[in-house]
Write a protein that holds these residues in place. Structure first.
Motif, PDB file in Angstrom:
ATOM      1  N   GLN A  65       0.879  -1.080  -0.018  1.00 53.92           N
ATOM      2  CA  GLN A  65       0.086  -0.050   0.024  1.00 53.92           C
ATOM      3  C   GLN A  65       0.831   0.970   0.108  1.00 53.92           C
ATOM      4  O   GLN A  65       0.471   2.310  -0.765  1.00 53.92           O
ATOM      5  CB  GLN A  65      -0.986  -0.003   1.133  1.00 53.92           C
ATOM      6  CG  GLN A  65      -1.791  -1.218   1.263  1.00 53.92           C
ATOM      7  CD  GLN A  65      -1.375  -2.475   1.878  1.00 53.92           C
ATOM      8  OE1 GLN A  65      -0.282  -2.476   1.981  1.00 53.92           O
ATOM      9  NE2 GLN A  65      -2.164  -3.503   1.668  1.00 53.92           N
ATOM     10  N   SER A  66       1.955   1.352   0.872  1.00 58.02           N
ATOM     11  CA  SER A  66       2.768   2.388   0.945  1.00 58.02           C
ATOM     12  C   SER A  66       3.583   2.634  -0.562  1.00 58.02           C
ATOM     13  O   SER A  66       3.632   3.638  -0.910  1.00 58.02           O
ATOM     14  CB  SER A  66       3.904   2.235   2.079  1.00 58.02           C
ATOM     15  OG  SER A  66       3.175   2.345   3.207  1.00 58.02           O
ATOM     16  N   MET A  67       3.983   1.611  -0.936  1.00 57.34           N
ATOM     17  CA  MET A  67       4.529   1.494  -2.200  1.00 57.34           C
ATOM     18  C   MET A  67       3.832   1.926  -3.306  1.00 57.34           C
ATOM     19  O   MET A  67       4.097   2.884  -4.228  1.00 57.34           O
ATOM     20  CB  MET A  67       5.207   0.412  -2.716  1.00 57.34           C
ATOM     21  CG  MET A  67       6.042   0.132  -3.988  1.00 57.34           C
ATOM     22  SD  MET A  67       7.302   1.415  -4.157  1.00 57.34           S
ATOM     23  CE  MET A  67       8.490   0.444  -3.036  1.00 57.34           C
ATOM     24  N   GLY A  68       2.326   1.663  -3.508  1.00 56.68           N
ATOM     25  CA  GLY A  68       1.620   1.997  -4.301  1.00 56.68           C
ATOM     26  C   GLY A  68       1.205   3.554  -4.307  1.00 56.68           C
ATOM     27  O   GLY A  68       1.181   4.189  -5.429  1.00 56.68           O
ATOM     28  N   ALA A  69       1.265   4.146  -3.125  1.00 54.43           N
ATOM     29  CA  ALA A  69       1.080   5.631  -3.159  1.00 54.43           C
ATOM     30  C   ALA A  69       2.279   6.112  -3.529  1.00 54.43           C
ATOM     31  O   ALA A  69       2.422   7.367  -4.374  1.00 54.43           O
ATOM     32  CB  ALA A  69       0.859   5.922  -1.376  1.00 54.43           C
ATOM     33  N   THR A  70       3.545   5.651  -3.164  1.00 52.43           N
ATOM     34  CA  THR A  70       4.769   6.243  -3.675  1.00 52.43           C
ATOM     35  C   THR A  70       4.893   6.230  -5.361  1.00 52.43           C
ATOM     36  O   THR A  70       5.132   7.318  -5.761  1.00 52.43           O
ATOM     37  CB  THR A  70       5.980   5.350  -3.012  1.00 52.43           C
ATOM     38  OG1 THR A  70       6.165   5.560  -1.684  1.00 52.43           O
ATOM     39  CG2 THR A  70       7.280   5.971  -3.546  1.00 52.43           C
ATOM     40  N   LEU A  71       4.466   5.083  -5.700  1.00 54.71           N
ATOM     41  CA  LEU A  71       4.606   5.139  -7.303  1.00 54.71           C
ATOM     42  C   LEU A  71       3.441   5.679  -7.917  1.00 54.71           C
ATOM     43  O   LEU A  71       3.680   6.498  -8.924  1.00 54.71           O
ATOM     44  CB  LEU A  71       4.359   3.434  -7.760  1.00 54.71           C
ATOM     45  CG  LEU A  71       5.460   2.527  -7.100  1.00 54.71           C
ATOM     46  CD1 LEU A  71       5.135   1.198  -7.237  1.00 54.71           C
ATOM     47  CD2 LEU A  71       6.586   2.917  -7.922  1.00 54.71           C
ATOM     48  N   GLY A  72       2.372   6.105  -7.113  1.00 56.00           N
ATOM     49  CA  GLY A  72       1.353   6.933  -7.685  1.00 56.00           C
ATOM     50  C   GLY A  72       1.959   8.437  -7.943  1.00 56.00           C
ATOM     51  O   GLY A  72       1.784   9.180  -8.731  1.00 56.00           O
ATOM     52  N   GLU A  73       2.713   9.004  -6.994  1.00 55.94           N
ATOM     53  CA  GLU A  73       3.254  10.207  -7.135  1.00 55.94           C
ATOM     54  C   GLU A  73       4.335  10.261  -8.012  1.00 55.94           C
ATOM     55  O   GLU A  73       4.615  11.142  -8.923  1.00 55.94           O
ATOM     56  CB  GLU A  73       3.801  10.426  -5.555  1.00 55.94           C
ATOM     57  CG  GLU A  73       2.946  10.883  -4.694  1.00 55.94           C
ATOM     58  CD  GLU A  73       2.233  12.313  -5.095  1.00 55.94           C
ATOM     59  OE1 GLU A  73       2.978  13.310  -5.452  1.00 55.94           O
ATOM     60  OE2 GLU A  73       1.031  12.340  -4.737  1.00 55.94           O
ATOM     61  N   LEU A  74       5.036   9.275  -8.148  1.00 55.86           N
ATOM     62  CA  LEU A  74       6.331   9.193  -9.063  1.00 55.86           C
ATOM     63  C   LEU A  74       5.472   9.173 -10.667  1.00 55.86           C
ATOM     64  O   LEU A  74       6.085   9.819 -11.488  1.00 55.86           O
ATOM     65  CB  LEU A  74       7.076   7.941  -9.080  1.00 55.86           C
ATOM     66  CG  LEU A  74       7.858   8.069  -7.813  1.00 55.86           C
ATOM     67  CD1 LEU A  74       8.716   6.779  -7.677  1.00 55.86           C
ATOM     68  CD2 LEU A  74       9.004   9.162  -8.037  1.00 55.86           C
ATOM     69  N   GLU A  75       4.440   8.502 -10.688  1.00 58.24           N
ATOM     70  CA  GLU A  75       3.658   8.647 -11.861  1.00 58.24           C
ATOM     71  C   GLU A  75       3.213   9.811 -12.319  1.00 58.24           C
ATOM     72  O   GLU A  75       3.090  10.350 -13.436  1.00 58.24           O
ATOM     73  CB  GLU A  75       2.697   7.411 -12.095  1.00 58.24           C
ATOM     74  CG  GLU A  75       1.966   7.287 -13.586  1.00 58.24           C
ATOM     75  CD  GLU A  75       1.105   5.964 -13.416  1.00 58.24           C
ATOM     76  OE1 GLU A  75       0.865   5.616 -14.803  1.00 58.24           O
ATOM     77  OE2 GLU A  75       0.590   5.653 -12.662  1.00 58.24           O
ATOM     78  N   ALA A  76       2.626  10.371 -11.367  1.00 54.74           N
ATOM     79  CA  ALA A  76       1.923  11.473 -11.387  1.00 54.74           C
ATOM     80  C   ALA A  76       3.013  12.710 -12.045  1.00 54.74           C
ATOM     81  O   ALA A  76       2.555  13.701 -12.626  1.00 54.74           O
ATOM     82  CB  ALA A  76       1.208  12.060 -10.155  1.00 54.74           C
TER      83      ALA A  76
END
Length: 144
Positions: A65-76
């Protein structure tokens, strides 16, 4: 007992000096726009190539879940891209984008410049010792 330096004493000295080096590097801002987890994930994609979010979470030892949030920001921010795994269409592979590579390179260059500035007063013999130790420290890192 084995002859030569005590491995535990060497380990203690390395632990202390590497901790100090890391703290000193972190004290000087590099104009980071990313959090530490974002930098870690982006750097891992740069070094190791495409990976799934689950793989990155496992490697960085954080929750999916934490990685998902991290990756979402990187993708954005345009630092990573997503594409289907060509061998398994159910999986999504994440890759570093050109913008992500520029950010990793910018950050690494800032840290290299910082370390180089700290080495200005070192003698040639001391620089040679550090150059000889660098591959050994890298080897140690891969054995941990």
């Amino acid at each position: 007992m084995r002859p030569g330096p005590d491995p535990e004493a060497v380990a203690r000295a390395l632990f202390l000096c590497m901790g100090l080096l890391r703290r000193r590097l972190r004290q000087t801002p590099t104009g980071d726009v990313l959090t530490f987890p974002q930098i870690a994930a982006l750097s891992r994609l740069d070094r190791s190539g495409p990976a799934t979010g689950a793989d990155l979470a496992r490697q960085e030892q954080i929750s999916p879940q934490s990685m998902g949030a991290t990756l979402g920001e990187l993708e954005a921010r345009g630092f990573i891209t997503r594409e289907q795994d060509p061998t398994d269409g159910r999986r999504i592979l994440l890759s570093i984008s050109a913008a992500g590579k520029r950010e990793v390179t910018r950050r690494r260059s800032a840290r290299v410049e910082q370390i180089a500035a700290g080495l200005v007063d070192f003698t040639d013999a001391e620089l040679e010792q550090l150059a000889a130790a660098a591959p050994l420290i890298e080897r140690l890192a891969y054995h941990l």
